[in-house]
Design a protein around this motif. Structure first.
Motif, PDB file in Angstrom:
ATOM      1  N   ILE A 283       0.839  -1.207   0.000  1.00  0.00           N
ATOM      2  CA  ILE A 283       0.000   0.000   0.000  1.00  0.00           C
ATOM      3  C   ILE A 283       0.873   1.255   0.000  1.00  0.00           C
ATOM      4  N   ILE A 284       1.982   1.216   0.744  1.00  0.00           N
ATOM      5  CA  ILE A 284       2.879   2.375   0.774  1.00  0.00           C
ATOM      6  C   ILE A 284       3.482   2.613  -0.618  1.00  0.00           C
ATOM      7  N   VAL A 285       3.880   1.531  -1.293  1.00  0.00           N
ATOM      8  CA  VAL A 285       4.467   1.678  -2.636  1.00  0.00           C
ATOM      9  C   VAL A 285       3.452   2.312  -3.597  1.00  0.00           C
ATOM     10  N   VAL A 286       2.207   1.842  -3.545  1.00  0.00           N
ATOM     11  CA  VAL A 286       1.176   2.408  -4.433  1.00  0.00           C
ATOM     12  C   VAL A 286       0.902   3.868  -4.074  1.00  0.00           C
ATOM     13  N   SER A 287       0.878   4.160  -2.768  1.00  0.00           N
ATOM     14  CA  SER A 287       0.618   5.538  -2.346  1.00  0.00           C
ATOM     15  C   SER A 287       1.725   6.458  -2.846  1.00  0.00           C
ATOM     16  N   LEU A 288       2.962   5.972  -2.800  1.00  0.00           N
ATOM     17  CA  LEU A 288       4.080   6.790  -3.292  1.00  0.00           C
ATOM     18  C   LEU A 288       3.947   7.020  -4.799  1.00  0.00           C
ATOM     19  N   SER A 289       3.426   6.018  -5.498  1.00  0.00           N
ATOM     20  CA  SER A 289       3.224   6.170  -6.938  1.00  0.00           C
ATOM     21  C   SER A 289       2.171   7.253  -7.211  1.00  0.00           C
ATOM     22  N   VAL A 290       1.108   7.269  -6.381  1.00  0.00           N
ATOM     23  CA  VAL A 290       0.079   8.308  -6.515  1.00  0.00           C
ATOM     24  C   VAL A 290       0.697   9.676  -6.225  1.00  0.00           C
ATOM     25  N   MET A 291       1.518   9.721  -5.174  1.00  0.00           N
ATOM     26  CA  MET A 291       2.131  10.998  -4.799  1.00  0.00           C
ATOM     27  C   MET A 291       3.017  11.502  -5.942  1.00  0.00           C
ATOM     28  N   ASN A 292       3.772  10.594  -6.540  1.00  0.00           N
ATOM     29  CA  ASN A 292       4.656  10.965  -7.649  1.00  0.00           C
ATOM     30  C   ASN A 292       3.843  11.525  -8.814  1.00  0.00           C
ATOM     31  N   THR A 293       2.758  10.835  -9.157  1.00  0.00           N
ATOM     32  CA  THR A 293       1.916  11.282 -10.271  1.00  0.00           C
ATOM     33  C   THR A 293       1.357  12.677 -10.007  1.00  0.00           C
ATOM     34  N   GLN A 294       0.820  12.875  -8.826  1.00  0.00           N
ATOM     35  CA  GLN A 294       0.185  14.153  -8.524  1.00  0.00           C
ATOM     36  C   GLN A 294       1.213  15.276  -8.366  1.00  0.00           C
ATOM     37  N   LEU A 295       2.389  14.921  -7.860  1.00  0.00           N
ATOM     38  CA  LEU A 295       3.449  15.914  -7.720  1.00  0.00           C
ATOM     39  C   LEU A 295       3.910  16.373  -9.102  1.00  0.00           C
ATOM     40  N   PHE A 388      -7.175   3.190  -0.999  1.00  0.00           N
ATOM     41  CA  PHE A 388      -7.872   4.448  -1.309  1.00  0.00           C
ATOM     42  C   PHE A 388      -7.446   5.544  -0.322  1.00  0.00           C
ATOM     43  N   ILE A 389      -7.470   5.203   0.962  1.00  0.00           N
ATOM     44  CA  ILE A 389      -7.092   6.193   1.983  1.00  0.00           C
ATOM     45  C   ILE A 389      -5.612   6.569   1.806  1.00  0.00           C
ATOM     46  N   GLY A 390      -4.758   5.553   1.538  1.00  0.00           N
ATOM     47  CA  GLY A 390      -3.329   5.808   1.323  1.00  0.00           C
ATOM     48  C   GLY A 390      -3.114   6.761   0.157  1.00  0.00           C
ATOM     49  N   GLY A 391      -3.862   6.540  -0.936  1.00  0.00           N
ATOM     50  CA  GLY A 391      -3.745   7.392  -2.122  1.00  0.00           C
ATOM     51  C   GLY A 391      -4.147   8.827  -1.815  1.00  0.00           C
ATOM     52  N   MET A 392      -5.249   8.959  -1.074  1.00  0.00           N
ATOM     53  CA  MET A 392      -5.733  10.315  -0.739  1.00  0.00           C
ATOM     54  C   MET A 392      -4.734  11.021   0.182  1.00  0.00           C
ATOM     55  N   LEU A 393      -4.180  10.269   1.134  1.00  0.00           N
ATOM     56  CA  LEU A 393      -3.188  10.879   2.042  1.00  0.00           C
ATOM     57  C   LEU A 393      -1.954  11.307   1.251  1.00  0.00           C
ATOM     58  N   ALA A 394      -1.589  10.485   0.244  1.00  0.00           N
ATOM     59  CA  ALA A 394      -0.399  10.794  -0.548  1.00  0.00           C
ATOM     60  C   ALA A 394      -0.585  12.069  -1.370  1.00  0.00           C
ATOM     61  N   ALA A 395      -1.838  12.406  -1.671  1.00  0.00           N
ATOM     62  CA  ALA A 395      -2.095  13.605  -2.484  1.00  0.00           C
ATOM     63  C   ALA A 395      -2.062  14.878  -1.650  1.00  0.00           C
ATOM     64  N   ILE A 396      -2.005  14.717  -0.330  1.00  0.00           N
ATOM     65  CA  ILE A 396      -2.016  15.908   0.532  1.00  0.00           C
ATOM     66  C   ILE A 396      -0.742  16.729   0.319  1.00  0.00           C
ATOM     67  N   TYR A 397       0.390  16.036   0.164  1.00  0.00           N
ATOM     68  CA  TYR A 397       1.651  16.776   0.005  1.00  0.00           C
ATOM     69  C   TYR A 397       1.633  17.663  -1.251  1.00  0.00           C
ATOM     70  N   PRO A 398       1.300  17.085  -2.446  1.00  0.00           N
ATOM     71  CA  PRO A 398       1.221  17.952  -3.624  1.00  0.00           C
ATOM     72  C   PRO A 398       0.207  19.089  -3.438  1.00  0.00           C
ATOM     73  N   ALA A 399      -0.911  18.780  -2.783  1.00  0.00           N
ATOM     74  CA  ALA A 399      -1.938  19.815  -2.565  1.00  0.00           C
ATOM     75  C   ALA A 399      -1.396  20.916  -1.659  1.00  0.00           C
ATOM     76  N   LEU A 400      -0.590  20.506  -0.671  1.00  0.00           N
ATOM     77  CA  LEU A 400      -0.029  21.502   0.251  1.00  0.00           C
ATOM     78  C   LEU A 400       1.001  22.397  -0.438  1.00  0.00           C
ATOM     79  N   LYS A 401       1.686  21.837  -1.426  1.00  0.00           N
ATOM     80  CA  LYS A 401       2.689  22.624  -2.162  1.00  0.00           C
ATOM     81  C   LYS A 401       2.047  23.867  -2.791  1.00  0.00           C
ATOM     82  N   LEU A 402       0.778  23.717  -3.167  1.00  0.00           N
ATOM     83  CA  LEU A 402       0.060  24.832  -3.796  1.00  0.00           C
ATOM     84  C   LEU A 402      -0.173  25.994  -2.832  1.00  0.00           C
TER      85      LEU A 402
END
Lengths: 414, 236
Positions: A283-295, A388-402
């Motif tokens: 789950i962590i690996v997939v979440s990091l992949s989501v974070m990478n995509t959104q970043l 799903f929750i991991g993916g959403m949490l991973a998107a918080i960092y890119p969202a915070l960058k804004l």
């Protein structure tokens, strides 16, 4: 459609390949989780079922306190009548009486202290899997026959074979001297070293006669078609015994399998923890992949975000846009993953799942070589829900960058 | 609102070890309904002044007022609110959201402003027709010419009926014919809606449209002249 939703949807497909790769990673993980968790839960049910069938049964009626301190004199008087009444009232045959005690077993060559279990030859096979694990000889023929079946290692230790006699010496339920003879008619191969070293079963009538406990037993053992029936059946039996004033009169207690074998649930829990450690990494690996995509997606659109900030759109709304994009992506990954996972589970639930060497290992324990995954709301949504929750949490960092973006600098970005 | 007042505005930028002066004690009064140009060579401070007035960048010192509002004292959130509701921006590079159609680009701003769905659709259609883009509402920015994209940007800037429009080199990427059409549109909106236009440009053809011409050099105002516009659309 809402313009923000339209924008989020179209933004996802600006780099369709990247989005699909991320969704594919989520789908793959979700399918794997749905299948593995379903298989795991199915296996636990089989494990519980097999373990209970070999030893304690799904439920027992005993004297109060017997579970914590099994004393010989704590017997259920008139046990055969109570058992007959319960069979009739519950509408099932798979209820049997058992008694147990210690004795010194002596063959011509050796003596060993063993635990003897008195069983009803006619009903024990309906409740227990042990009668099916005979390696040699036959099962007990009659409740009053002077026969005994032994575990393979115990037989070897006593140096007895089929047809040999064993002398049993102990103390009876009333404190009297207990003595008896039994002929070895069967040798059990359970595949479990502890069981093979200790099991010694003889007909209940013979046991009662040796240990001076006529029409008494230590436990009434139940087996239901489905483990899930246990809680309801437990209340039903308590009510029945209570109505007949047997609970109070004989100080009886009804124990479910969880109370009878507390180690079983603990073993399952510890297995689950180690499995979840592996799932967690996935789950962590997939979440990091989501974070990478959104970043990447946020970095590519820096200029665009700068324009929106300049127009007066607040960073929080832009952050929500990124989260909305992740939400759409995660929902797609989750539902497609659950759907494919469910199909896979449904298929293997029908055909069974096995692997090389499983048949040999399973046969030893009188188990089916096939494992049957079990689809449930828990197995379908637990893993994908966490992804799903991991993916959403991973998107918080890119969202915070804004939130820290400055419109002028952002608009200058290439 | 929309009478703009700047007093002693100073702004410097650091570029490595060098300090660049963006604005050097700039003071300026602009009346409501004005149509003025900020002119000057690159690096003269036109865009810096425009950004300061629009609240995109804060001055190091000095004060800026738009109507009763003290722009230099506003928080980030207040500045965003002001830009959203009271100021229209037109940039050099059109700066439309590429995944949204012309209509959606205009609608998006209104959605953020909280305009109800039905109302914003009608309003966006009307404003696009007003800037000459009727029939092109569903086209994505990539399917529009530079002039058409800039018209969408103008529609987006004026849809919230701001009292002030800030345009930074709006014709820089347009040919002369399209530039003239855009300036005619600006003049028309200035005259019919009494919108104050501040246009930063170094295009002499654009300057010719302005009644008031402010010239800047090295962050200072070196000229503030009134002139007779060379071209203007008839008020409709």
């Amino acid at each position: 459609m809402n313009v923000t939703l339209t924008m989020a949807w179209r933004n996802l497909w600006r780099n369709g390949r990247r989005t699909w790769l991320t969704i594919a990673a989520m789908i793959f993980t979700n399918v794997l989780l749905v299948f593995l968790i379903s298989l795991q839960l199915g296996m636990y049910d089989t494990m519980i079922e097999n373990s209970l069938r070999a030893f304690s049964g799904q439920m027992q009626v005993q004297r109060e306190g017997y579970l914590d301190e099994p004393r010989m004199r704590e017997t259920i008087a008139g046990s055969s009548a109570i058992t007959a009444m319960l069979r009739e009232q519950l509408g099932i045959e798979s209820i049997t009486q058992r008694a147990q005690g210690f004795a010194l077993a002596s063959s011509q060559e050796r003596s060993f202290g063993i635990q003897l279990i008195g069983v009803e030859p006619a009903y024990e096979p309906l409740v227990s899997s042990l009668p099916g694990l005979l390696g040699e000889g036959r099962w007990l023929s009659d409740s009053n026959a002077e026969e005994i079946v032994l575990g393979r290692v115990l037989a070897r230790n006593l140096q007895v074979q089929l047809g040999d006699e064993i002398t049993l010496l102990g103390s009876g339920a009333d404190g009297s001297f207990a003595a008896g003879l039994a002929t070895v008619v069967g040798i059990l191969d359970t595949g479990l070293p502890d069981a093979d070293r200790s099991i010694a079963q003889l007909p209940l009538g013979t046991f009662q006669s040796i240990f001076s406990m006529p029409d008494q037993a230590h436990a009434l053992v139940f087996e239901f078609p489905d483990l899930n029936q246990v809680p309801a059946r437990k209340s039903q039996v308590e009510t029945l015994l209570s109505k007949k004033q047997l609970l109070a009169q004989f100080q009886l207690a009804v124990h479910d399998w969880d109370a009878l074998q507390p180690g079983l649930r603990q073993a399952i829990m510890s297995d689950m923890v180690s499995a979840w450690f592996m799932y967690g990494i996935l789950i962590i690996v997939v979440s990091l992949s989501v974070m990478n995509t959104q970043l990447m997606s946020v970095l590519e659109r820096t200029r665009e975000f700068g324009i929106m900030l300049a127009l007066g759109i607040k960073p929080g709304r832009l952050g929500r846009l990124v989260l909305l994009e992740t939400l759409i992506m995660s929902l797609l990954g989750m539902f497609i993953g659950i759907f494919i996972g469910y199909l896979l589970v449904a298929w293997f639930a029908h055909t069974g799942f096995t692997f090389a060497g499983m048949a040999e290992a399973a046969a030893k324990y009188n188990m089916d070589e096939y494992m049957y995954p079990q689809a449930s709301l828990l197995s379908l949504f637990w893993g994908p829900g966490t992804v799903f929750i991991g993916g959403m949490l991973a998107a918080i960092y890119p969202a915070l960058k804004l939130q820290r973006m400055h419109p002028i600098e952002a608009m200058r970005a290439v | 609102m929309a009478s703009v007042s700047c007093k002693d505005l100073c702004k410097t930028f650091s570029q490595g070890d060098t300090t660049i002066t963006g604005l050097d004690k700039v003071s300026l009064e602009i009346e409501r309904g004005s149509f003025l140009c900020l002119s000057g060579p690159s690096g003269s401070g036109k865009t810096t002044l425009l950004n300061a007035i629009g609240g995109l960048d804060q001055p190091d010192s000095g004060s800026i007022s738009i109507g009763e509002l003290r722009v230099d004292q506003m928080s980030k959130t207040e500045l965003a609110e002001m830009r959203l509701h009271s100021i229209g921006f037109v940039f050099q590079a059109y700066n439309l959201i590429p995944v949204l159609s012309a209509l959606e680009n205009v609608e998006f701003v209104m959605q953020v402003q909280g305009v109800p769905a039905g109302q914003r659709r009608d309003k966006a259609m009307a404003i696009l027709a007003e800037v000459g883009l009727a029939g092109m509402e569903q086209r994505l920015p990539a399917q529009l010419s530079g002039g058409q994209q800039q018209r969408v940007a103008v529609a987006r800037a004026i849809v919230s009926e701001p009292a002030l429009v800030l345009a930074d080199e709006p014709t820089a990427n347009l040919d002369s014919k399209t530039s003239a059409q855009l300036m005619d549109l600006f003049i028309e909106l200035n005259q019919t809606r009494n919108i104050t236009f501040i246009i930063a440009t170094h295009d002499t053809r654009v300057m010719a449209y302005c009644r008031r011409l402010i010239r800047m050099v090295d962050g200072q105002i070196v000229g503030d002249d009134l002139q007779e516009p060379a071209a203007a659309a008839e008020p409709s």
